[in-house]
Design an enzyme around this catalytic site. Structure first.
Site, PDB file in Angstrom:
ATOM      1  N   GLY A 454      46.306  47.820  67.570  1.00 42.98           N
ATOM      2  CA  GLY A 454      45.476  48.439  66.535  1.00 42.98           C
ATOM      3  C   GLY A 454      44.881  47.369  65.638  1.00 42.98           C
ATOM      4  N   GLY A 456      43.086  46.860  61.531  1.00 44.69           N
ATOM      5  CA  GLY A 456      42.913  47.449  60.210  1.00 44.69           C
ATOM      6  C   GLY A 456      42.316  46.441  59.259  1.00 44.69           C
ATOM      7  N   GLY A 457      42.286  46.818  57.978  1.00 41.75           N
ATOM      8  CA  GLY A 457      41.674  45.962  56.982  1.00 41.75           C
ATOM      9  C   GLY A 457      42.437  44.657  56.766  1.00 41.75           C
ATOM     10  N   LYS A 475      51.703  40.854  63.999  1.00 43.65           N
ATOM     11  CA  LYS A 475      50.565  41.104  63.120  1.00 43.65           C
ATOM     12  C   LYS A 475      49.890  39.793  62.765  1.00 43.65           C
ATOM     13  CE  LYS A 475      49.265  43.324  58.784  1.00 43.65           C
ATOM     14  NZ  LYS A 475      49.731  44.092  57.640  1.00 43.65           N
ATOM     15  N   ASP A 572      49.985  51.485  50.482  1.00 41.38           N
ATOM     16  CA  ASP A 572      49.073  52.023  51.512  1.00 41.38           C
ATOM     17  C   ASP A 572      49.807  53.066  52.349  1.00 41.38           C
ATOM     18  OD1 ASP A 572      46.683  52.340  52.805  1.00 41.38           O
ATOM     19  OD2 ASP A 572      46.963  50.658  54.171  1.00 41.38           O
TER      20      ASP A 572
END
Length: 778
Positions: A454, A456-457, A475, A572
């Site tokens: 995935g 993301g920001g 990550k 978040d």
């Protein structure tokens, strides 16, 4: 009061850009006496300003002589800036729509129909409509399309978004962009339309009609603009507009921006157009036809080796041969001869070859002299090869040393020494590993795209397989902040000490890259968002499972807030950051935006970060981050679990687009049943659903002080779950007893009178009740 400028009414200038075309049956041949200039703008054929000077009436340009110098226009107000025959483009001046908030309506001068001023409580609406049909001012045929490659939908302002709604081949679409900035616009970056002060997005290809709208981000009188500030919306040639913070004021005085239109001949394809030689527009001898890539019709161009106007049948302005020899395309020992549509290089006496510059082979000596040249050339080649290999080896060694030094620099820069100093003190409480870049490159197959889980920001997440066959999630962050290195190291140490069954475990990090990478345990069953918004999977997510997920997630957040060695605010919380394993056990993940809270503080002042729809409105407007910000986001998650709806959707009616506000209003009006997910509509759960909905409503309170803590939420949800399980088990026992007495012949005569269920729920502390696994496998 927030402004709302919605561009939905017809605009007499840009609302005429796409209409049906009537193709002329015979292509016109222009008069040689035609005036090809209007003021300072050249009007090339097939366009023209008078009869006999254009291909057909759809290419008529009006030369307005009331200006000095005269101005060309399409219709009465759409002024032409330039026309390109080669690219099939026409650039016009397009109005800027502005909406300004003032103390009094008369305090602002409205320059045009696209400029509006308004005061508090005054309803306002501005419109720019791009649609098929005729405007009240003039007509345009659909030889013109707004270029989807050259133009961008643009919004300029703070807390505003611009979007278009329309259709492509009778299919509806909506697209747009959001522009945010802080209270004094200090975060605005000149030259960037990335969403801070200015945003841009593309126009769908082939769109035949649409409305452009500009609105405030808030729908509930939240002040996103101060008195005298404006918001702007327009479609512009992206090469002609470079955003600057001064545009907040400068655009008040700018009425137009450049807009690029694509144009084409007729609505036929090249294949069909060639069947009628009279109406076929590619008249030049050395020309070819190609189909328009934005709407119907075709365009013409000169063949390779020629330049000029392919729509003219002859003359000096038609497609003429290019003299390539002027650009000296031949080798130094060759002469150049221009030919029709090409050129030829001839080698001098004693040489052979094509004579052309690379990639041509040039000119080389003829074979009779090669017997002496071959040994010399071979020796030179071998020498050069040895030199090349030696240089490559030296370069490789130097690069390897440079890479090693660079890794050491990044390791120190990212706090590696600090982490090594603190690790010995933490050995008894955690299993942190500092990974090397080689380990992670091998684990991810050199960051292969097939391993991406995935994006993301905050970065990209890869699936990795370590040397001990453990599957992990790696990550790779996008950006780093050197001023936060000590805080980053503290967060790594604290997060690795977290040992909670409902929090994704941080296994270690890699500090040998420019931006540190984090290694987490791998969770197999995707995100809660995937399960809720996939019809085939949401039907399998029963209410018991949803309540279990909610209870476990609340317990994890309560642990982070109250039980961690240093309180952690996630910042978040959303369904996309709650992972599920094969048993639907919840795992809170993605601490990229998280912040540690010193024990002597209750709030932090930070740059606002989070996800639209989940963002705490109090945090958004004050930049003060507290643990109650996570509570608000969790309330949105509860609403999502109850309704199965996405948190933000432009496909829903305006009052329902924001799930949080819509859910709260429905609960207050006692209309919960109308918004519940069909997959959990069950009479036996209705009281549980109402109680959870009330928990969600309290979490979604606008003021943080009115929200419960995550510890209170976790305890309340766990209590509801225990009571529900007890009630359902007692109901099952009563059902079995009724079946026994109704059908005694099917049961044994020996009855165990001790059958029953006992449940005792005591809440001594968060550690016993909420934050530890229970015997039922939660």
């Amino acid at each position: 009061m927030a402004f709302s400028g919605k561009l939905l009414q017809p605009l007499p200038v840009l609302g005429v850009l796409i209409v049906l075309i009537l193709v002329a049956t015979v292509a016109s041949i222009p008069n040689s006496t035609c005036n090809r200039m209007c003021g300072e703008v050249e009007i090339p054929y097939p366009f023209g300003t008078s009869d006999g000077c254009y291909l057909d009436s759809t290419f008529l340009i009006t030369c307005n002589n009331t200006f000095h110098p005269p101005k060309p226009s399409l219709g009465s107000d759409l002024f032409v800036q330039d026309i390109s025959v080669l690219d099939g483009e026409l650039r016009v001046w397009n109005p800027v729509a502005s909406l300004c908030k003032v103390l009094k309506k008369g305090a602002c001068v409205e320059r045009s129909v696209y400029s509006k001023c308004y005061a508090d409580q005054e309803p306002i609406s501005i419109s720019v409509n791009y649609s098929t049909g005729n405007s009240s001012s003039f007509k345009l045929s659909n030889i013109f399309r707004i270029s989807n490659k050259r133009n961008k939908i643009t919004a300029v302002g703070c807390g505003v978004y611009s979007f278009i709604q329309g259709s492509v081949e009778q299919n509806g679409f909506t697209t747009g962009c959001l522009s945010l900035c802080n209270s004094n616009a200090s975060d605005v970056v000149n030259g960037s339309c990335s969403g801070i002060g200015c945003c841009q997005t593309s126009i769908p290809k082939g769109a035949t009609e649409f409305d452009l709208s500009v609105r405030s981000l808030s729908e509930y009188n939240t002040k996103t603009l101060g008195i005298g500030e404006c918001a702007y919306g327009f479609i512009v040639d992206e090469k002609a507009y470079n955003f600057s913070s001064s545009d907040f004021e400068a655009l008040k005085h700018r009425e137009t921006v450049p807009l690029v239109l694509d144009w084409a001949v007729g609505y036929e394809t090249c294949e069909d157009a060639k069947k009628n030689k009279d109406s076929y527009a590619c008249k030049a001898t050395h020309s070819y036809c190609y189909n328009s890539n934005n709407g119907p019709g075709y365009r013409c161009n000169c063949s390779d080796g020629y330049k000029g106007n392919p729509y003219l049948p002859g003359g000096p302005d038609s497609c003429q041969d290019i003299n390539e020899c002027i650009s000296k395309p031949c080798a130094g020992n060759a002469t150049c001869n221009n030919t029709d549509g090409n050129y030829k290089c001839t080698c001098l006496h004693g040489f052979e070859g094509d004579g052309r510059m690379p990639p041509g082979i040039g000119c080389r000596p003829k074979l009779e002299s090669q017997s002496r040249i071959i040994p010399i050339a071979l020796g030179i080649s071998i020498g050069l090869l040895v030199l090349l290999l030696g240089s490559s080896l030296v370069y490789w060694i130097l690069q390897k040393r440079k890479l090693i030094k660079l890794k050491e620099k990044w390791f120190q820069q990212n706090g590696g020494l600090m982490l090594q100093q603190r690790l010995p003190n933490q050995i008894g409480s955690m299993e942190t590993k500092v990974f090397s870049t080689e380990e992670l490159e091998k684990a991810t197959d050199n960051y292969n795209k097939s391993r991406v889980l995935g994006q993301g920001g905050y970065g990209v997440v890869y699936k990795g397989i370590l040397s001990d066959d453990r599957v992990v999630a790696i990550k790779k962050s996008k950006i780093g902040d050197q001023s936060q290195i000590e805080q980053f190291i503290n967060e790594v140490i604290v997060l690795t000490q977290i040992n909670h069954r409902n929090v994704v475990k941080l296994l270690g990090c890699c500090l040998e890259t420019e931006v540190p990478m984090l290694v987490y345990e791998f969770i197999t069953n995707g995100t809660l968002s995937d399960h809720l918004h996939d019809k085939s999977r949401s039907s399998l997510l029963s209410w018991d499972k949803r309540l279990k997920i909610a209870t476990e997630s609340a317990g994890a957040l309560a642990y982070l807030h109250f039980e961690a060695s240093m309180p952690i605010i996630h910042r978040d919380v959303k369904t996309a950051n709650i992972l599920l394993d094969e048993n639907h056990t919840a795992k809170v993940s993605d601490f990229g935006a998280s912040r540690l809270v010193p024990l002597d503080q209750t709030q932090l002042t930070t740059l606002v970060q989070g996800t639209l729809g989940y963002l705490d409105p109090e945090y958004f407007h004050t930049s003060h981050l507290t643990e109650k910000s996570d509570v608000y986001s969790f309330g949105v998650v509860l609403a999502e679990l109850l309704t199965g709806k996405k948190v933000i959707s432009l496909d829903r009616p305006e009052s329902e687009r924001n799930l949080a506000t819509y859910f709260v209003s429905m609960v207050k009006d006692d209309r919960l049943a109308e918004v519940l997910d069909d997959n959990i509509q069950n009479g036996s759960h209705i009281e549980e659903l109402k109680k959870v909905a009330n928990v969600a409503k309290r979490c979604l309170s606008v003021k943080g002080d009115d929200r419960p803590s995550m510890k209170e939420v976790a305890v309340e949800l766990d209590g509801l779950r225990v009571q529900g399980k007890k009630a359902r088990k007692e109901a099952n026992v009563n059902t079995e007893e009724r079946e026994y007495f109704l059908h005694p012949s099917t049961h044994s005569l020996s009855i165990d009178v001790g059958v029953g269920y006992s449940s005792t729920s005591t809440i001594d502390s968060m550690g016993n009740q909420v934050l530890k696994p229970t015997d039922d496998g939660r």
